[in-house]
Motif scaffolding. Structure first.
Motif, PDB file in Angstrom:
ATOM      1  N   UNK A 117       0.514  -1.929  -0.034  1.00 22.36           N
ATOM      2  CA  UNK A 117      -0.413  -0.211   0.383  1.00 22.36           C
ATOM      3  C   UNK A 117       0.390   1.764  -0.285  1.00 22.36           C
ATOM      4  N   UNK A 118       1.646   0.916  -1.147  1.00 19.76           N
ATOM      5  CA  UNK A 118       2.879   2.698  -1.190  1.00 19.76           C
ATOM      6  C   UNK A 118       2.842   2.696  -2.736  1.00 19.76           C
ATOM      7  N   UNK A 119       4.118   3.468  -3.170  1.00 19.48           N
ATOM      8  CA  UNK A 119       4.137   4.092  -4.302  1.00 19.48           C
ATOM      9  C   UNK A 119       5.704   3.735  -4.002  1.00 19.48           C
ATOM     10  N   UNK A 120       7.076   3.696  -4.764  1.00 18.37           N
ATOM     11  CA  UNK A 120       8.078   4.210  -3.954  1.00 18.37           C
ATOM     12  C   UNK A 120       8.980   4.006  -5.650  1.00 18.37           C
ATOM     13  N   UNK A 121       9.483   4.796  -5.373  1.00 20.99           N
ATOM     14  CA  UNK A 121      11.198   5.470  -6.222  1.00 20.99           C
ATOM     15  C   UNK A 121      12.192   5.706  -5.717  1.00 20.99           C
ATOM     16  N   UNK A 122      13.275   4.578  -5.455  1.00 20.49           N
ATOM     17  CA  UNK A 122      14.630   4.470  -5.514  1.00 20.49           C
ATOM     18  C   UNK A 122      14.338   3.785  -3.092  1.00 20.49           C
ATOM     19  N   UNK A 123      14.206   4.660  -2.686  1.00 22.90           N
ATOM     20  CA  UNK A 123      14.441   4.759  -1.424  1.00 22.90           C
ATOM     21  C   UNK A 123      12.761   5.713  -0.804  1.00 22.90           C
ATOM     22  N   UNK A 124      12.548   5.869  -1.744  1.00 31.69           N
ATOM     23  CA  UNK A 124      11.195   7.210  -1.446  1.00 31.69           C
ATOM     24  C   UNK A 124       9.837   6.777  -1.510  1.00 31.69           C
ATOM     25  N   UNK A 125       9.373   6.629  -0.681  1.00 33.35           N
ATOM     26  CA  UNK A 125       8.014   6.158  -0.752  1.00 33.35           C
ATOM     27  C   UNK A 125       6.768   7.447  -0.301  1.00 33.35           C
ATOM     28  N   UNK A 126       5.640   6.590  -1.195  1.00 33.91           N
ATOM     29  CA  UNK A 126       4.102   7.935  -1.186  1.00 33.91           C
ATOM     30  C   UNK A 126       3.360   6.750  -0.718  1.00 33.91           C
ATOM     31  N   UNK A 127       2.068   8.041   0.128  1.00 32.53           N
ATOM     32  CA  UNK A 127       1.500   6.549   0.381  1.00 32.53           C
ATOM     33  C   UNK A 127      -0.132   8.070   0.025  1.00 32.53           C
TER      34      UNK A 127
END
Length: 133
Positions: free
Chosen positions: A45-55
């Motif tokens: 339940x998240x979006x990741x780009x590298x180590x960055x996480x967006x919920x």
């Protein structure tokens, strides 16, 4: 002149785990960022780009609705044993596991007969007690 580019919905609505932790704390829910990240990863339940996480808000709903960690969802077959009941396990132990654990404890309690221990240069001998049957 060009109009400003519109951000994708994920970036418009989504927040970092630390932002969500602050928002939840304002509402009286104390959750660590680490816990939120781990649960988001486990549930996908998240979006990741590298180590960055967006919920996103929808993903946060999924995280908050996860029933795997809710202790208030006992079924009628499961007795409520108080505050310490079921803290470390979500399922009952199998009879095989319980029997093996009990046998291990019995062997340790029986010991291997007399044991010898050294204390301050003297030798002390202990004998194993037999439990009444």
């Amino acid at each position: 002149m060009n109009a400003p580019a519109r951000l994708p919905a994920i970036l418009e609505e989504g927040r970092s785990p630390s932002d969500w932790v602050s928002t939840l704390a304002e509402r009286g829910l104390d959750v660590s960022e680490r816990t939120l990240r781990e649960k988001a990863n486990r549930l996908g339940a998240c979006h990741k780009l590298g180590r960055a996480m967006i919920i996103t808000p929808d993903q946060l709903d999924t995280i908050l609705r996860d029933k795997n960690e809710c202790r208030s969802s006992l079924t009628s077959e499961e007795p409520n044993g108080g505050s310490k009941a079921g803290l470390n396990t979500s399922k009952r132990q199998s009879p095989t596991t319980t029997a093996a654990a009990l046998e291990h404890l019995r062997k340790r309690a029986r010991g291997s007969g007399a044991e010898t221990k050294k204390r301050s240069g003297s030798v002390v001998t202990f004998s194993a007690r037999k439990s009444p049957s």
